[in-house]
Design an enzyme around this catalytic site. Sequence first.
Site, short mmCIF file in Angstrom:
data_model
loop_
_atom_site.label_atom_id
_atom_site.label_comp_id
_atom_site.label_asym_id
_atom_site.label_seq_id
_atom_site.Cartn_x
_atom_site.Cartn_y
_atom_site.Cartn_z
N CYS A 195 24.80 67.29 15.99
CA CYS A 195 24.14 66.37 16.94
C CYS A 195 24.90 65.04 17.02
O CYS A 195 25.09 64.36 16.02
CB CYS A 195 22.70 66.17 16.49
SG CYS A 195 21.97 64.60 16.86
N CYS A 218 23.01 61.81 16.26
CA CYS A 218 22.83 61.61 14.82
C CYS A 218 24.06 60.93 14.23
O CYS A 218 23.94 60.06 13.36
CB CYS A 218 22.61 62.95 14.11
SG CYS A 218 21.25 63.90 14.78
#
Length: 420
Positions: free
Chosen positions: A49, A52
């Site tokens: 991700c 993230c």
Amino acid sequence: MLTRRNSLLLSVLLCVSVVSTFVEELDDSFLEARGENDIWLIEFYAPWCSFCKQLEPVWHQIGSELKSLGSPVNVGKSDATANTGLAKEFKVRGYPAILMWKKNMKYVYSGRRSKDGIMEFTERVAGPTVRSLNSLQLFQHVMKRHDVMFVYVGATSQLKGNFTSAAELLIVHNFFFSAARDVLPKDVSVASLPTVVLFKDRTYFIYNEEGDGDLMSCINRERFPNYCKMDSYRLYATGESGKLVVLLLVEENEQSEQSVRYRGLLEDVASQHRHIYSRNFYFGFMDDSDYLTGLMMGDVVVPSFVVVNLSNDGFFLPRGSVDTEKQLLDFLNGVLDGSIQCQGGNGVVQRVGRLIHETKLLLTSLFSQVPLLGCFLVGFLLAIVVFFCYLCCKARRTTSDEDDDDAPVTPSLQRHKKSD
Ligand SMILES: *[C@@H]1O[C@H](CO)[C@@H](O)[C@H](O)[C@H]1NC(C)=O
Ligand SMILES: *[C@@H]1O[C@H](CO)[C@@H](O)[C@H](O)[C@H]1NC(C)=O
């Protein structure tokens, strides 16, 4: 030379180990290991991700800042794809998910992923559920810092119990306070105790169960200032209040004279007619048109007014131009009395339409920015579609051949008959 390099290496190593002590990596065993009264701020991430990854340095800063402030909050992170038990316990659906675990309550952070936003959330949620204000100075100081303030006044009572349970849930959004009557500003008149006073929009309101319904939904409905600048996070949150939002769309950064005038108009109507409209509407201006163009599936005039119903993705447009206070009031009244039709909505047709609209936008921007890649992608997609069509046709032809074998009367059989 060698020693200098060694010391450099040592300091780098030290740095790394110091950084990692600010943020603990948590796995499923954490569920058992956690102390009952520990407070944890946890980020759930997935290795792939990108948001993230962007959050990672912020997360370390938050960890180190909370440590240096001596905060009781522990900061952790967990790979939700590897530690599925933990992720399931927190009902993690998207990444990165930011949550606070305090006693047996879990709080989801849903604001902008900035250090300030997350630190403010942490301070608010980790602190006492209801903060007591025990002096006039403190009260005034706190009042300056908050747009919206809920204050319980009085001794222990059932109302206080209701206030505290509402605060336990809604502290993700707002601060909750308690105060003695003599600490309230002089101009606040409270008829009877106990009571709950809501301070916002430079005035105050006394909660009344009969008129306002139960305390929890009243707080949920009133937890925003009547008029403010909106961004998409705030707009979605406002939608949960159940009220409609009167939105003024303005240009980004440099605002035209007209936009400035319209903003004044909106603010005036919001404050001067609040007693009529605040039950149904929040008022706000926004300089990001993405949400509205997506909702209306087309370009939006800037500046312009629109009323949105966030609970069903519906919107209302004024019948004519809105240039004066009277025209704006007519617009609001038209929405309330039903003479202006709600458009949009979240039906199947609307959702499919929105999907097509978004795909179209994506393709147009792709073509304008990287035309070659756009052509290639579209060609590629077309090729895939054609290939599938071919496969389908082929499959159908073979099944229809088989059908022919089973059919009692086939053209070929008839022909045979004829030849007999
Ligand atoms: C507290 O909440 C309960 C349940 O919602 C309600 O029946 C009761 O009237 C409330 N009490 C007060 C004093 O608001
Ligand atoms: C807004 O949407 C909700 C949910 O569909 C609906 O119940 C409500 O009546 C709508 N409000 C207006 C003013 O249309």
